[in-house]
Scaffold this active site. Structure first.
Site, PDB file in Angstrom:
ATOM      1  N   ARG A  30      -0.423   7.054  -0.438  1.00 23.57           N
ATOM      2  CA  ARG A  30       0.612   7.914  -1.209  1.00 23.57           C
ATOM      3  C   ARG A  30       0.242   8.525  -2.433  1.00 23.57           C
ATOM      4  O   ARG A  30       1.179   9.063  -2.885  1.00 23.57           O
ATOM      5  CB  ARG A  30       2.096   7.014  -1.480  1.00 23.57           C
ATOM      6  CG  ARG A  30       2.391   6.394  -0.202  1.00 23.57           C
ATOM      7  CD  ARG A  30       3.708   5.584  -0.116  1.00 23.57           C
ATOM      8  NE  ARG A  30       4.630   6.040  -0.645  1.00 23.57           N
ATOM      9  CZ  ARG A  30       6.058   5.648  -1.231  1.00 23.57           C
ATOM     10  NH1 ARG A  30       6.337   4.445  -0.977  1.00 23.57           N
ATOM     11  NH2 ARG A  30       6.810   6.444  -1.509  1.00 23.57           N
ATOM     12  N   HIS A  68      -7.945   8.436   3.048  1.00 22.89           N
ATOM     13  CA  HIS A  68      -7.404   8.246   1.950  1.00 22.89           C
ATOM     14  C   HIS A  68      -8.248   7.434   0.658  1.00 22.89           C
ATOM     15  O   HIS A  68      -7.834   7.077  -0.198  1.00 22.89           O
ATOM     16  CB  HIS A  68      -6.000   7.305   2.128  1.00 22.89           C
ATOM     17  CG  HIS A  68      -4.901   7.925   2.977  1.00 22.89           C
ATOM     18  ND1 HIS A  68      -4.553   9.223   2.762  1.00 22.89           N
ATOM     19  CD2 HIS A  68      -4.582   7.430   4.230  1.00 22.89           C
ATOM     20  CE1 HIS A  68      -3.875   9.428   4.157  1.00 22.89           C
ATOM     21  NE2 HIS A  68      -3.863   8.326   4.600  1.00 22.89           N
ATOM     22  N   PRO A  82       1.596  -3.003  -4.970  1.00 23.04           N
ATOM     23  CA  PRO A  82       0.832  -4.014  -5.786  1.00 23.04           C
ATOM     24  C   PRO A  82       1.455  -4.319  -7.107  1.00 23.04           C
ATOM     25  O   PRO A  82       2.020  -3.599  -7.908  1.00 23.04           O
ATOM     26  CB  PRO A  82      -0.405  -3.226  -6.209  1.00 23.04           C
ATOM     27  CG  PRO A  82      -0.470  -2.122  -5.433  1.00 23.04           C
ATOM     28  CD  PRO A  82       1.002  -1.641  -4.987  1.00 23.04           C
ATOM     29  N   GLU A  83       1.773  -5.637  -7.272  1.00 22.42           N
ATOM     30  CA  GLU A  83       2.334  -6.124  -8.406  1.00 22.42           C
ATOM     31  C   GLU A  83       1.316  -6.976  -9.244  1.00 22.42           C
ATOM     32  O   GLU A  83       0.308  -6.973  -8.891  1.00 22.42           O
ATOM     33  CB  GLU A  83       3.659  -7.356  -8.020  1.00 22.42           C
ATOM     34  CG  GLU A  83       4.653  -6.709  -7.157  1.00 22.42           C
ATOM     35  CD  GLU A  83       5.585  -5.780  -8.043  1.00 22.42           C
ATOM     36  OE1 GLU A  83       5.354  -5.965  -9.466  1.00 22.42           O
ATOM     37  OE2 GLU A  83       6.375  -5.014  -7.480  1.00 22.42           O
TER      38      GLU A  83
END
Ligand SMILES: [Zn+2]
Length: 269
Positions: free
Chosen positions: A109, A91, A2-3
């Site tokens: 992650r 997750h 994500p930017e």
């Protein structure tokens, strides 16, 4: 990953929780990038949210005396679900539960993070961040002054988070293409006019991405939605040996600071 535009879109999606009371936080897995502190649970219970915004890629949920600071890391996502919906996904590490709905933090992650900070501006993760690229502080004069004394290649300078935040690798390549400036150009040699073009291009590229993000807001409500990972029309990034959209010259790839960097040698000087 994500930017900044994805984070901005996430902030807009959860902004509806402003003025609502956070009933409680449930953590299913504390082992994120940094271990989630117990304060995140104990000090936020039944607290009313004053404001929701972001600083760089940190999502800020402000209470009267403290701020929840969420970073999405490499693969984090937030989604919104009804409190009565009991389905979970693999997750799902944290739930922020309100009266009718909840925000769920999912991160495959686990490079994301959740902190509670008393004075977030003074926290070491936030304190040293540079100016916001979409603010007026990021302007031609600011960039030109930075460039004047820098021997870094311009793309590397644009990605220095202590100078200006949130210009990720893709956005740096794309902005420099729009500005017609070669990413390898030494910052010292950037002219006033080029600094002006770069600033405008950075803002344009980020704003375009945010407006693409606006169309994905509904995805925050679906479990299989993919909020915040935008498909952008790219001019140079990932297009090595393909024709430039402007001049048909082949796009080149170089590695700068271990990051893949793309440009057109004809359009960009
Ligand atoms: Zn070209």
């Amino acid at each position: 990953m994500p930017e900044l535009p994805e984070v901005e879109t996430t902030v807009r999606a959860i902004n509806k929780f402003k003025s609502k009371t956070l009933k409680k936080v449930v953590i299913h897995n504390r082992n994120l990038r940094w271990k989630v502190d117990n304060e995140v649970i104990s000090k936020t219970q039944n607290k009313k949210i004053k404001e929701i915004n972001r600083r760089a890629k940190y999502i800020l949920i402000h209470f009267n005396l403290s701020t929840l600071v969420i970073h999405l890391g490499m693969s984090g996502k937030l989604r919104i679900q009804n409190v009565s919906d009991n389905y979970f996904k693999k997750h799902d590490h944290a739930e922020f539960i309100f009266e009718n709905e909840k925000i769920i933090f999912n991160d495959i992650r686990r490079f994301g993070s959740i902190h509670l900070m008393d004075k977030y501006e003074e926290h070491k993760l936030i304190k040293y961040l540079g100016v916001e690229p979409l603010s007026e502080s990021f302007n031609q004069k600011y960039l030109f002054d930075l460039c004047k004394s820098s021997n870094l290649q311009i793309k590397k300078l644009l990605m220095e988070q202590t100078k200006v935040v949130g210009i990720g690798n893709i956005y740096a390549s794309e902005s420099l293409f729009l500005a017609k400036v070669r990413p390898t150009k030494i910052s010292k040699k950037i002219t006033n006019a080029e600094a002006d073009k770069i600033v405008k291009s950075v803002k344009e590229v980020l704003k375009n991405a945010i407006s693409v993000g606006g169309t994905t807001l509904k995805d925050f409500y679906s479990a299989d939605g993919n909020p915040g990972y935008f498909t952008l029309e790219l001019n140079v990034y990932g297009r090595e040996n393909q024709e430039c959209n402007l001049c048909k010259n082949l796009i080149q790839k170089v590695v700068l600071g271990q990051r893949a960097t793309f440009f057109c040698s004809k359009c960009q000087n």
